[in-house]
Design a protein around this motif. Structure first.
Motif, mmCIF file in Angstrom:
data_model
loop_
_atom_site.group_PDB
_atom_site.id
_atom_site.type_symbol
_atom_site.label_atom_id
_atom_site.label_comp_id
_atom_site.label_asym_id
_atom_site.label_seq_id
_atom_site.Cartn_x
_atom_site.Cartn_y
_atom_site.Cartn_z
ATOM 1 N N ARG A 68 33.262 66.024 49.861
ATOM 2 C CA ARG A 68 32.378 64.859 49.899
ATOM 3 C C ARG A 68 30.927 65.254 49.636
ATOM 4 O O ARG A 68 30.193 64.546 48.949
ATOM 5 C CB ARG A 68 32.529 64.127 51.237
ATOM 6 N N HIS A 69 30.523 66.392 50.184
ATOM 7 C CA HIS A 69 29.168 66.877 49.896
ATOM 8 C C HIS A 69 28.999 67.181 48.413
ATOM 9 O O HIS A 69 27.912 66.964 47.841
ATOM 10 C CB HIS A 69 28.871 68.114 50.751
ATOM 11 N N TRP A 72 28.354 63.768 46.822
ATOM 12 C CA TRP A 72 27.003 63.281 47.137
ATOM 13 C C TRP A 72 25.941 64.085 46.392
ATOM 14 O O TRP A 72 24.928 63.530 45.955
ATOM 15 C CB TRP A 72 26.752 63.380 48.643
ATOM 16 N N GLY A 77 28.374 57.855 45.291
ATOM 17 C CA GLY A 77 28.790 57.390 46.597
ATOM 18 C C GLY A 77 30.225 57.811 46.852
ATOM 19 O O GLY A 77 30.985 58.091 45.920
ATOM 20 N N ALA A 107 27.578 61.749 55.881
ATOM 21 C CA ALA A 107 26.767 60.945 54.963
ATOM 22 C C ALA A 107 25.380 60.694 55.539
ATOM 23 O O ALA A 107 24.369 60.794 54.825
ATOM 24 C CB ALA A 107 27.477 59.622 54.670
ATOM 25 N N GLY A 112 23.751 60.353 52.063
ATOM 26 C CA GLY A 112 24.730 59.958 51.052
ATOM 27 C C GLY A 112 25.257 58.556 51.296
ATOM 28 O O GLY A 112 25.351 58.096 52.433
#
Length: 386
Positions: A68-69, A72, A77, A107, A112
């Motif tokens: 996920r990082h 971002w 998104g 996030a 993010g």
């Protein structure tokens, strides 16, 4: 070194891997200004967990959140706990709830953007409409407490319990009235989940569209947008043109996304796409070209990715997650090719080999030699001589 890849006829054919990745900007780029773009992100299984296909998922949290990082960092998104994360296909609600909490916290830490799926997958078969509403409310509460934007996912339980359009209008109306912020509605076609046939109360897609639009019209300011995953570009454009002002159309069409995001003189689609999981940096770079008025640059980057997307999402479409996770492993985002529910076995070796070939030809792998070595290992595991 040349690889020998199996084709759909069981023959071996030579393939010469490329030696350099596609040149793209490094991480740290801002989000696109002209489009809102989400990648529906996959989850990384814990390869050491002693589980069977029917067991609750056990995740490698560090690798899952690191991916996920990665998204971002390229300005995308994250659409969390969605179909791509194997909701209803290996990821149960308790683990999905923990995923929502952890991803939303990450996030916030990096600024993010995140939106999270709320559905009804904690219900047993045969649930009634009251239970469906309670299940939605439970999941929406988790998303709200996490501080994420809610996505009202299409519900298998609702599709089974509803008698007609009136049940959808009443249930969605109740949920929207309770929501403290605008939600994204989710229309996932039966090619992604056969249990969703006849969603919005009709197998006639024109009638179903009218019901969806009635839901939106009846609750001004409560709907941020609609994610449309019907793999029908013409139908998406027609719906997009009928949406009230201020309501976004998020394309979920993994076959026609370049033309839908580029748009026409009457508008364009934003994006919430599973295929933007493996395409993340390339997709983000392409969409930013639209910010600078460079549609040719956008198409030059994104159009060549369509053959890979169509391959990954070929029928049975719901197994596209297997190819997505394969590419994440080959790209070095995780150390193994293992999936919750044993879904890594859902596609054939020829299918996976073709996915590798198409992705490698695009230059998607940051380290092409690593991808080649891992693909060689997978081939050897299946008894393919090199």
């Amino acid at each position: 070194m040349t690889l020998r890849l199996p084709d759909s006829q069981g023959r071996l054919r030579p393939y010469e891997p490329r030696t350099d990745p596609l040149a793209l900007p490094p991480g740290g780029a801002p989000p696109a200004a002209s489009r809102t773009v989400f990648s529906a992100a996959h989850v990384v299984a814990d390869p050491y967990a002693d589980v069977s296909p029917g067991s609750p998922a056990v995740l490698d949290w560090d690798a899952t959140l690191a991916f996920r990082h990665h998204l971002w960092s390229h300005g995308l998104g994250v659409a969390e706990a969605m179909d791509t994360a194997q909701r209803g296909m290996g990821l149960d609600w308790p683990v999905a709830a923990e995923l929502i909490r952890r991803s939303a916290a990450e996030a916030r830490a990096v600024g993010g953007r995140i939106a999270c799926g709320a559905g009804t997958d904690q219900l047993p078969p045969g649930a009634g409409l009251f239970e469906v509403r309670e299940a939605y409310e439970e999941q929406l509460a988790v998303v709200a407490e996490a501080g994420a934007q809610p996505i009202l996912m299409a519900s298998r339980a609702l599709a089974a319990a509803a008698y007609g359009p009136e049940d959808y209008l009443e249930l969605y109306g109740n949920l929207l009235r309770q929501s403290t912020e605008p939600v994204i509605l989710h229309w996932l076609g039966p090619m992604f989940d056969p249990a969703l046939e006849g969603y919005w109360g009709s197998a006639d897609l024109d009638a179903a569209t009218d019901v969806l639009l009635d839901v939106i019209a009846g609750h001004p300011g409560k709907v941020d947008g609609v994610k449309v995953s019907l793999l029908d570009a013409g139908r998406e454009v027609a719906l997009r043109r009928r949406l009230p002002a201020g309501v976004r159309c998020y394309t979920g069409d993994d076959f026609h996304y370049p033309e839908l995001i580029a748009g026409d003189e009457e508008g364009f689609s934003h994006a919430l796409l599973g295929v933007f999981d493996p395409l993340g940096p390339l997709a983000a770079t392409a969409v930013r070209a639209l910010d600078t008025g460079d549609p040719a640059g956008f198409h030059a980057l994104l159009d060549p990715t369509v053959p890979l997307a169509r391959h990954l999402f070929q029928p049975p479409t719901r197994y596209y997650k297997t190819g997505v996770v394969l590419l994440a492993w080959l790209a070095g985002h995780q150390s193994h090719f293992t999936m919750p529910g044993g879904l890594h076995a859902a596609r054939s070796l020829p299918h996976l080999a073709r996915a590798y070939e198409l992705a490698d030809a695009l230059g998607l792998f940051p380290d092409p030699k690593l991808a080649e070595d891992r693909m060689r290992t997978l081939l050897a595991l299946h008894g393919v001589p090199q």
